[in-house]
Design a protein around this motif. Structure first.
Motif, short mmCIF file in Angstrom:
data_model
loop_
_atom_site.label_atom_id
_atom_site.label_comp_id
_atom_site.label_asym_id
_atom_site.label_seq_id
_atom_site.Cartn_x
_atom_site.Cartn_y
_atom_site.Cartn_z
N PHE A 167 12.56 -8.74 9.99
CA PHE A 167 12.50 -10.04 9.56
C PHE A 167 13.49 -10.12 8.64
N ARG A 168 13.66 -9.24 7.58
CA ARG A 168 14.37 -9.89 6.17
C ARG A 168 15.99 -9.34 6.58
N ALA A 169 16.14 -8.34 7.66
CA ALA A 169 17.45 -8.30 7.86
C ALA A 169 18.17 -9.52 8.62
N GLU A 189 7.70 1.24 -13.11
CA GLU A 189 6.96 2.34 -13.86
C GLU A 189 6.86 3.54 -12.94
N TRP A 190 6.52 3.61 -11.79
CA TRP A 190 6.34 5.02 -11.17
C TRP A 190 7.59 5.57 -10.42
N ASN A 191 8.41 4.81 -10.22
CA ASN A 191 9.69 5.48 -9.51
C ASN A 191 10.80 4.67 -10.01
N PRO A 192 11.07 4.85 -11.34
CA PRO A 192 12.23 3.87 -11.96
C PRO A 192 13.38 4.22 -11.50
N PRO A 225 0.88 -3.37 14.63
CA PRO A 225 0.46 -4.43 14.59
C PRO A 225 -0.25 -4.87 13.31
N ARG A 226 -0.61 -6.32 13.40
CA ARG A 226 -0.87 -7.09 12.20
C ARG A 226 -2.01 -8.05 12.72
N THR A 227 -2.22 -8.13 14.09
CA THR A 227 -3.23 -8.83 14.42
C THR A 227 -3.66 -8.36 15.80
N PRO A 239 -4.14 -9.84 19.05
CA PRO A 239 -3.22 -10.03 20.11
C PRO A 239 -1.85 -9.07 19.99
N GLN A 240 -1.41 -8.69 18.76
CA GLN A 240 -0.29 -7.58 18.57
C GLN A 240 -0.81 -6.47 19.03
N ALA A 241 -1.90 -6.03 18.56
CA ALA A 241 -2.38 -4.79 19.08
C ALA A 241 -2.57 -4.55 20.65
N MET A 260 -4.14 6.33 -3.09
CA MET A 260 -3.86 6.49 -4.43
C MET A 260 -3.49 7.72 -4.87
N GLY A 261 -2.61 8.05 -5.97
CA GLY A 261 -2.05 9.47 -6.27
C GLY A 261 -0.50 9.16 -5.99
N ASP A 262 0.13 10.29 -6.41
CA ASP A 262 1.80 9.99 -6.23
C ASP A 262 2.16 10.10 -4.67
N PHE A 300 7.48 -18.57 7.08
CA PHE A 300 6.24 -17.93 7.01
C PHE A 300 6.07 -16.73 5.84
N MET A 301 7.21 -16.04 5.91
CA MET A 301 7.48 -14.97 4.97
C MET A 301 7.14 -15.53 3.61
N GLU A 302 8.08 -16.36 3.32
CA GLU A 302 8.01 -17.05 1.77
C GLU A 302 6.59 -17.45 1.35
N ALA A 348 0.74 -1.20 0.19
CA ALA A 348 0.05 -0.03 -0.12
C ALA A 348 0.73 1.35 -0.02
N GLY A 349 2.04 1.16 0.29
CA GLY A 349 2.81 2.23 0.61
C GLY A 349 3.48 2.38 1.90
N LYS A 350 3.00 1.75 2.72
CA LYS A 350 3.49 1.84 4.17
C LYS A 350 5.06 2.32 4.32
N GLY A 351 6.05 1.45 3.87
CA GLY A 351 7.40 1.80 3.93
C GLY A 351 7.78 3.19 3.52
N THR A 352 7.30 3.49 2.12
CA THR A 352 7.61 4.52 1.73
C THR A 352 7.07 5.68 2.56
N GLN A 353 6.05 5.71 3.13
CA GLN A 353 5.57 6.73 3.66
C GLN A 353 6.11 7.01 5.25
P1 AP5 Z 1 6.02 0.23 -0.18
O1 AP5 Z 1 6.08 1.54 0.48
O2 AP5 Z 1 7.24 -0.86 -0.26
O3 AP5 Z 1 4.55 -0.64 0.24
P2 AP5 Z 1 4.55 -1.43 1.45
O4 AP5 Z 1 3.09 -1.13 2.06
O5 AP5 Z 1 5.58 -1.04 2.66
O6 AP5 Z 1 4.64 -2.80 1.40
P3 AP5 Z 1 5.02 -4.22 1.86
O7 AP5 Z 1 5.13 -5.15 0.72
O8 AP5 Z 1 6.53 -3.92 2.37
O9 AP5 Z 1 3.88 -4.59 2.95
P4 AP5 Z 1 3.70 -5.85 3.65
O10 AP5 Z 1 2.78 -5.37 4.75
O11 AP5 Z 1 3.28 -6.99 2.85
O12 AP5 Z 1 5.38 -6.41 3.76
P5 AP5 Z 1 6.28 -6.30 5.31
O13 AP5 Z 1 7.48 -6.15 4.84
O14 AP5 Z 1 5.57 -5.29 6.18
O15 AP5 Z 1 5.56 0.36 -1.75
C1 AP5 Z 1 5.39 -0.82 -2.77
C2 AP5 Z 1 5.82 -0.54 -4.02
O16 AP5 Z 1 4.75 0.61 -4.42
C3 AP5 Z 1 7.18 0.14 -4.16
O17 AP5 Z 1 7.55 -0.21 -5.18
C4 AP5 Z 1 6.87 1.74 -3.97
O18 AP5 Z 1 7.85 2.56 -4.76
C5 AP5 Z 1 5.56 1.82 -5.00
N1 AP5 Z 1 4.63 2.96 -4.31
C6 AP5 Z 1 4.73 3.37 -3.03
N2 AP5 Z 1 3.72 4.52 -2.98
C7 AP5 Z 1 3.38 4.54 -4.04
C8 AP5 Z 1 2.34 5.62 -4.86
N3 AP5 Z 1 1.58 6.43 -3.83
N4 AP5 Z 1 2.13 5.16 -5.99
C9 AP5 Z 1 2.63 4.44 -6.85
N5 AP5 Z 1 3.59 3.51 -6.40
C10 AP5 Z 1 3.77 3.43 -5.13
O19 AP5 Z 1 5.98 -7.83 5.86
C11 AP5 Z 1 6.65 -8.95 4.91
C12 AP5 Z 1 6.35 -10.21 5.71
O20 AP5 Z 1 6.80 -10.13 6.84
C13 AP5 Z 1 4.83 -10.46 6.02
O21 AP5 Z 1 4.06 -11.07 5.09
C14 AP5 Z 1 4.68 -11.17 7.34
O22 AP5 Z 1 5.16 -12.53 6.77
C15 AP5 Z 1 5.92 -10.92 7.98
N6 AP5 Z 1 5.58 -9.73 8.89
C16 AP5 Z 1 5.87 -8.43 9.00
N7 AP5 Z 1 5.54 -7.84 9.85
C17 AP5 Z 1 4.73 -8.69 10.61
C18 AP5 Z 1 3.89 -8.76 11.89
N8 AP5 Z 1 3.38 -7.70 12.46
N9 AP5 Z 1 3.35 -9.86 12.14
C19 AP5 Z 1 3.65 -11.04 11.58
N10 AP5 Z 1 4.19 -11.24 10.55
C20 AP5 Z 1 4.82 -9.83 9.95
#
Ligand code: AP5
Ligand code: MG
Length: 214
Positions: free
Chosen positions: A35-37, A140-143, A87-89, A91-93, A196-198, A52-54, A11-16
């Motif tokens: 987790f990725r680190a 496409e949007w931020n090449p 949080p994502r569940t 119980p986490q909240a 939605m939007g930039d 779980f992630m994969e 949705a853009g959480k990381g970007t924002q």
């Molecule tokens: P980006 O900003 O990267 O979006 P994001 O919402 O951070 O997307 P993620 O895929 O990181 O979210 P996620 O929740 O699935 O993954 P997470 O890492 O948290 O933007 C996405 C793309 O869109 C980018 O290319 C960006 O440039 C583009 N973009 C952004 N804004 C835009 C805009 N306005 N217009 C156009 N393009 C735009 O989690 C991964 C996994 O880790 C989970 O599946 C789970 O297995 C585990 N995990 C993480 N947190 C938990 C938790 N709390 N509990 C349990 N498991 C967890």
């Protein structure tokens, strides 16, 4: 400011959250990035999270709560934070509000970034990440400037950004994370922002909402 950025995958959480963290001078805390680190470093946490992630599933709550509890105890998180993907569940909240209550503080805002499903799939499958500096692009949007990142690092696709895993992540979101919408609405801290939007436009909407909460 103690804020949570919620929303479906891509949705853009990381970007924002990264931008807000810099502007508000508080840490951007992403459980997904942590987790990725851990996976990249080959730690026990990474070993626990990887499968779980994969598979597009959530890492168990007790594992996730453990890393967040530890992170929120750091000095830099005492005056605020932007949580991304946690949080994502329910119980986490509940766990988060207990941690904050033990510190004598509470959340200022929970912002849900709302984006339609077809757009989420385009954002996830087009995402590319620099292996060196972690910068996030979209084909496409931020090449990127060329085949590589601005810093010269190689660009990679996240393993869980394949169309199949994105579909699974969306189903997980609907089943386990969407109930938080009602949970935080009842608490009165939820604000839904159109994603939605930039990214600049979305950022302005979030800042407007946070301005009403602080
Ligand atoms: P980006 O900003 O990267 O979006 P994001 O919402 O951070 O997307 P993620 O895929 O990181 O979210 P996620 O929740 O699935 O993954 P997470 O890492 O948290 O933007 C996405 C793309 O869109 C980018 O290319 C960006 O440039 C583009 N973009 C952004 N804004 C835009 C805009 N306005 N217009 C156009 N393009 C735009 O989690 C991964 C996994 O880790 C989970 O599946 C789970 O297995 C585990 N995990 C993480 N947190 C938990 C938790 N709390 N509990 C349990 N498991 C967890
Ligand atoms: Mg993210």
């Amino acid at each position: 400011m103690r804020a949570v950025l919620m929303g479906p995958p891509s949705a853009g959480k990381g970007t924002q959250a990264a931008r807000l963290g810099t502007e508000l001078k508080v840490p951007h805390i992403s459980t997904g990035d942590m987790f990725r680190a851990a996976i990249a470093a080959g730690t026990e946490l990474g070993r626990q999270a990887r499968g779980f992630m994969e598979a597009g599933k959530l890492v168990p709550d007790e594992v996730t709560m453990g890393i967040v509890r530890e992170r929120l105890a750091y000095e830099d998180a005492q005056s605020g934070f932007v949580l991304d993907g946690f949080p994502r569940t329910i119980p986490q909240a509940e766990g988060l509000s207990k941690i904050l209550a033990s510190q004598g503080v509470k959340l200022d805002a929970v912002v849900l970034i709302d984006v339609p499903e077809d757009e989420l799939i385009r954002r996830a499958t087009g995402r590319r990440i620099c292996q060196e500096c972690g910068r996030v692009y979209h084909v496409e949007w931020n090449p990127p400037p060329g085949d590589a990142c601005e810093c010269g690092g190689a660009l990679v696709q996240r393993k869980d950004d394949s169309p199949e895993t994105v579909t699974e992540r969306l189903a997980t979101y609907r089943a386990q994370t969407e109930p938080l919408r009602d949970y935080y609405s009842v608490e009165g801290s939820l604000a839904v922002v159109d994603g939605m939007g930039d990214p600049d436009e979305v950022h302005r909407r979030i800042v407007r909402v946070l301005g009403r909460c602080s």
